[in-house]
Motif scaffolding. Structure first.
Motif, PDB file in Angstrom:
ATOM      1  N   VAL A   1       0.940  -1.101   0.311  1.00 46.38           N
ATOM      2  CA  VAL A   1      -0.084  -0.053  -0.264  1.00 46.38           C
ATOM      3  C   VAL A   1       0.952   1.077   0.234  1.00 46.38           C
ATOM      4  O   VAL A   1       0.538   2.327  -0.788  1.00 46.38           O
ATOM      5  CB  VAL A   1      -1.701   0.144   1.190  1.00 46.38           C
ATOM      6  CG1 VAL A   1      -1.687   1.532   1.184  1.00 46.38           C
ATOM      7  CG2 VAL A   1      -1.871  -0.803   1.623  1.00 46.38           C
ATOM      8  N   ILE A   2       1.962   1.286   0.828  1.00 47.02           N
ATOM      9  CA  ILE A   2       2.943   2.541   1.054  1.00 47.02           C
ATOM     10  C   ILE A   2       3.533   2.413  -0.142  1.00 47.02           C
ATOM     11  O   ILE A   2       3.653   4.098  -0.924  1.00 47.02           O
ATOM     12  CB  ILE A   2       3.865   2.220   2.157  1.00 47.02           C
ATOM     13  CG1 ILE A   2       2.741   2.101   3.475  1.00 47.02           C
ATOM     14  CG2 ILE A   2       4.992   3.095   2.303  1.00 47.02           C
ATOM     15  CD1 ILE A   2       3.738   2.220   4.982  1.00 47.02           C
ATOM     16  N   PHE A   3       3.928   1.569  -0.963  1.00 46.93           N
ATOM     17  CA  PHE A   3       4.538   1.753  -2.181  1.00 46.93           C
ATOM     18  C   PHE A   3       3.502   2.067  -3.370  1.00 46.93           C
ATOM     19  O   PHE A   3       3.894   2.793  -4.082  1.00 46.93           O
ATOM     20  CB  PHE A   3       5.378  -0.052  -2.450  1.00 46.93           C
ATOM     21  CG  PHE A   3       6.045   0.314  -3.898  1.00 46.93           C
ATOM     22  CD1 PHE A   3       7.171   0.958  -4.406  1.00 46.93           C
ATOM     23  CD2 PHE A   3       4.995  -0.303  -5.367  1.00 46.93           C
ATOM     24  CE1 PHE A   3       7.675   0.857  -5.774  1.00 46.93           C
ATOM     25  CE2 PHE A   3       5.936   0.030  -6.346  1.00 46.93           C
ATOM     26  CZ  PHE A   3       7.085   0.433  -6.809  1.00 46.93           C
ATOM     27  N   ASP A   4       2.741   2.114  -3.142  1.00 50.14           N
ATOM     28  CA  ASP A   4       1.991   2.256  -4.043  1.00 50.14           C
ATOM     29  C   ASP A   4       1.534   3.559  -4.061  1.00 50.14           C
ATOM     30  O   ASP A   4       1.100   4.563  -4.862  1.00 50.14           O
ATOM     31  CB  ASP A   4       0.410   1.037  -4.148  1.00 50.14           C
ATOM     32  CG  ASP A   4      -0.468   1.766  -5.456  1.00 50.14           C
ATOM     33  OD1 ASP A   4      -0.623   0.950  -6.546  1.00 50.14           O
ATOM     34  OD2 ASP A   4      -1.434   2.545  -5.048  1.00 50.14           O
ATOM     35  N   GLY A   5       1.476   3.978  -3.029  1.00 46.23           N
ATOM     36  CA  GLY A   5       0.861   4.950  -2.673  1.00 46.23           C
ATOM     37  C   GLY A   5       1.308   6.136  -3.225  1.00 46.23           C
ATOM     38  O   GLY A   5       1.466   7.570  -3.969  1.00 46.23           O
ATOM     39  N   TYR A   6       3.540   6.107  -2.397  1.00 45.69           N
ATOM     40  CA  TYR A   6       4.026   7.235  -3.083  1.00 45.69           C
ATOM     41  C   TYR A   6       4.647   7.216  -4.868  1.00 45.69           C
ATOM     42  O   TYR A   6       4.838   7.675  -5.190  1.00 45.69           O
ATOM     43  CB  TYR A   6       5.657   6.858  -2.467  1.00 45.69           C
ATOM     44  CG  TYR A   6       5.831   6.655  -1.054  1.00 45.69           C
ATOM     45  CD1 TYR A   6       5.785   8.522  -0.841  1.00 45.69           C
ATOM     46  CD2 TYR A   6       5.592   6.314  -0.054  1.00 45.69           C
ATOM     47  CE1 TYR A   6       5.939   9.010   0.273  1.00 45.69           C
ATOM     48  CE2 TYR A   6       5.486   6.613   1.501  1.00 45.69           C
ATOM     49  CZ  TYR A   6       5.906   8.007   1.659  1.00 45.69           C
ATOM     50  OH  TYR A   6       6.088   8.542   2.620  1.00 45.69           O
TER      51      TYR A   6
ATOM     52  N   ILE B   1      -5.259   1.427  10.505  1.00 44.93           N
ATOM     53  CA  ILE B   1      -4.460   0.786  10.918  1.00 44.93           C
ATOM     54  C   ILE B   1      -2.993   0.746  11.662  1.00 44.93           C
ATOM     55  O   ILE B   1      -2.457  -0.725  11.536  1.00 44.93           O
ATOM     56  CB  ILE B   1      -3.417  -0.214   9.372  1.00 44.93           C
ATOM     57  CG1 ILE B   1      -3.702  -1.844   9.479  1.00 44.93           C
ATOM     58  CG2 ILE B   1      -2.518   0.379   8.404  1.00 44.93           C
ATOM     59  CD1 ILE B   1      -5.459  -2.176   9.280  1.00 44.93           C
ATOM     60  N   LEU B   2      -2.008   2.063  11.222  1.00 39.71           N
ATOM     61  CA  LEU B   2      -0.952   2.350  12.373  1.00 39.71           C
ATOM     62  C   LEU B   2      -1.029   1.912  13.040  1.00 39.71           C
ATOM     63  O   LEU B   2      -0.227   1.254  14.175  1.00 39.71           O
ATOM     64  CB  LEU B   2      -0.712   3.593  11.850  1.00 39.71           C
ATOM     65  CG  LEU B   2       0.841   4.054  12.306  1.00 39.71           C
ATOM     66  CD1 LEU B   2       1.441   3.500  12.246  1.00 39.71           C
ATOM     67  CD2 LEU B   2       0.732   5.629  12.648  1.00 39.71           C
ATOM     68  N   PRO B   3      -2.428   1.639  14.527  1.00 36.12           N
ATOM     69  CA  PRO B   3      -1.989   1.406  15.706  1.00 36.12           C
ATOM     70  C   PRO B   3      -2.156  -0.049  16.225  1.00 36.12           C
ATOM     71  O   PRO B   3      -1.475  -0.419  16.792  1.00 36.12           O
ATOM     72  CB  PRO B   3      -4.316   1.925  16.427  1.00 36.12           C
ATOM     73  CG  PRO B   3      -4.358   2.907  15.646  1.00 36.12           C
ATOM     74  CD  PRO B   3      -3.783   2.881  14.593  1.00 36.12           C
TER      75      PRO B   3
ATOM     76  N   ILE C   1      11.381  -0.075  12.596  1.00 37.91           N
ATOM     77  CA  ILE C   1      10.568   0.227  13.087  1.00 37.91           C
ATOM     78  C   ILE C   1       9.527   1.526  12.685  1.00 37.91           C
ATOM     79  O   ILE C   1       8.470   2.277  12.206  1.00 37.91           O
ATOM     80  CB  ILE C   1       9.553  -0.261  14.066  1.00 37.91           C
ATOM     81  CG1 ILE C   1       9.850  -2.015  14.355  1.00 37.91           C
ATOM     82  CG2 ILE C   1       8.150   0.016  14.695  1.00 37.91           C
ATOM     83  CD1 ILE C   1       8.849  -2.527  15.970  1.00 37.91           C
ATOM     84  N   GLY C   2      10.399   2.175  13.136  1.00 35.32           N
ATOM     85  CA  GLY C   2      10.424   4.002  13.676  1.00 35.32           C
ATOM     86  C   GLY C   2      10.022   4.437  11.992  1.00 35.32           C
ATOM     87  O   GLY C   2       9.763   5.754  11.672  1.00 35.32           O
TER      88      GLY C   2
ATOM     89  N   PHE D   1       6.910   6.864   6.944  1.00 34.45           N
ATOM     90  CA  PHE D   1       6.961   6.187   5.902  1.00 34.45           C
ATOM     91  C   PHE D   1       5.633   6.053   5.489  1.00 34.45           C
ATOM     92  O   PHE D   1       4.560   7.102   4.345  1.00 34.45           O
ATOM     93  CB  PHE D   1       7.469   5.654   5.376  1.00 34.45           C
ATOM     94  CG  PHE D   1       8.371   5.359   4.547  1.00 34.45           C
ATOM     95  CD1 PHE D   1       8.935   6.117   3.303  1.00 34.45           C
ATOM     96  CD2 PHE D   1       9.876   4.858   4.752  1.00 34.45           C
ATOM     97  CE1 PHE D   1       9.753   6.195   2.683  1.00 34.45           C
ATOM     98  CE2 PHE D   1      10.960   5.004   4.642  1.00 34.45           C
ATOM     99  CZ  PHE D   1      11.236   5.098   3.406  1.00 34.45           C
ATOM    100  N   ILE D   2       4.767   5.378   6.764  1.00 35.03           N
ATOM    101  CA  ILE D   2       3.158   5.761   6.571  1.00 35.03           C
ATOM    102  C   ILE D   2       2.825   7.237   7.213  1.00 35.03           C
ATOM    103  O   ILE D   2       2.129   7.407   6.726  1.00 35.03           O
ATOM    104  CB  ILE D   2       2.656   4.686   7.542  1.00 35.03           C
ATOM    105  CG1 ILE D   2       3.014   3.064   7.520  1.00 35.03           C
ATOM    106  CG2 ILE D   2       1.577   4.813   8.266  1.00 35.03           C
ATOM    107  CD1 ILE D   2       3.086   2.273   9.055  1.00 35.03           C
ATOM    108  N   TYR D   3       3.594   7.876   7.866  1.00 34.69           N
ATOM    109  CA  TYR D   3       2.858   8.929   9.057  1.00 34.69           C
ATOM    110  C   TYR D   3       3.067  10.542   7.661  1.00 34.69           C
ATOM    111  O   TYR D   3       2.077  11.150   7.318  1.00 34.69           O
ATOM    112  CB  TYR D   3       3.528   9.443   9.923  1.00 34.69           C
ATOM    113  CG  TYR D   3       3.289  10.733  10.543  1.00 34.69           C
ATOM    114  CD1 TYR D   3       2.105  10.761  10.618  1.00 34.69           C
ATOM    115  CD2 TYR D   3       4.195  11.653  10.677  1.00 34.69           C
ATOM    116  CE1 TYR D   3       1.283  12.205  11.289  1.00 34.69           C
ATOM    117  CE2 TYR D   3       3.742  12.934  10.971  1.00 34.69           C
ATOM    118  CZ  TYR D   3       2.328  13.606  11.307  1.00 34.69           C
ATOM    119  OH  TYR D   3       2.209  15.049  11.997  1.00 34.69           O
TER     120      TYR D   3
END
Length: 221
Positions: A127-132, A169-171, A189-190, A195-197
């Motif tokens: 999801v992150i790869f596709d978003g960026y 989904i982050l929590p 993890i940080g 990247f998510i934030y």
């Protein structure tokens, strides 16, 4: 009726697999996640009603949920739109049963946390790869172009809920990162959380960005 040991483990495995598949299923829309929740709840009720000696659960949470559920039913009964409000209020009970099923699976399947976290991370990476990819290229990996220059849809296409999905989904990711901290480096993890934030901000969903910011402030050491 007592469930045979093999049947018990088979049902538990099915429920665990369905629960593991919920994060990627959420990308497809509400149908599959709701179906999985109902099936997991049914399996849990079947196991519990037929083999009470196999496990014991503290029902304090469920009693609190039940109080809230009764309140919803009461509000629906006295509301002007009774026919429209009573159905979602009654079906809300599935979330309480589903919560008990999660507690049960966490208690009885030691390997669940590891497999769930692996699928969750894999889903987030995609999801992150596709978003960026959409942010920099202008379309997602399937060639879908951005309808609005100020918003990102990613794998959700024109629904534009990428930020909401990541924010919710982050929590879950943070909790299961704690469960698996023995295998992970906290700096990785940080970076992943960063990247998510950042992607939530780029998605253009202000409410998701604000709630995520508040959550990160609250959990910050």
């Amino acid at each position: 009726m007592i469930i045979k040991k093999n049947s018990y483990h088979n049902l538990l495995s099915i429920a665990s697999i369905l629960l593991i598949l919920i994060p990627p299923a959420l990308i497809s829309g509400p149908f599959l996640p709701d179906l999985f929740i109902v099936l997991i709840s049914i399996i849990f009720l079947f196991i519990y009603s037929n083999s009470k000696k196999i496990f014991s659960i503290n029902f304090s949470f469920f009693k609190l949920f039940l109080t809230f559920f009764i309140y919803l039913i009461f509000i629906s009964i006295i509301s002007e739109n009774f026919s429209q409000s009573i159905k979602p209020s009654i079906t809300y009970i599935r979330f309480g049963i589903f919560s008990l099923a999660i507690f049960f699976i966490l208690e009885k399947r030691e390997d669940f946390k590891k497999y769930f976290y692996f699928v969750l991370c894999l889903t987030l990476v995609i999801v992150i790869f596709d978003g960026y990819f959409q942010f920099f290229i202008g379309n997602n990996i399937f060639g879908y172009e951005v309808n609005r220059p100020d918003r990102l849809g990613g794998l959700f296409f024109d629904e534009l809920i990428l930020g909401s999905y990541l924010g919710k989904i982050l929590p879950v990711f943070c909790i299961f990162s704690l469960f698996n901290r023995a295998y992970l480096n906290k700096y990785y993890i940080g970076i992943f959380i960063l990247f998510i934030y950042t992607l939530i901000f780029l998605s253009g969903e202000r409410s998701a960005f604000l709630t995520t910011s508040l959550y990160l402030v609250l959990i910050a050491p």
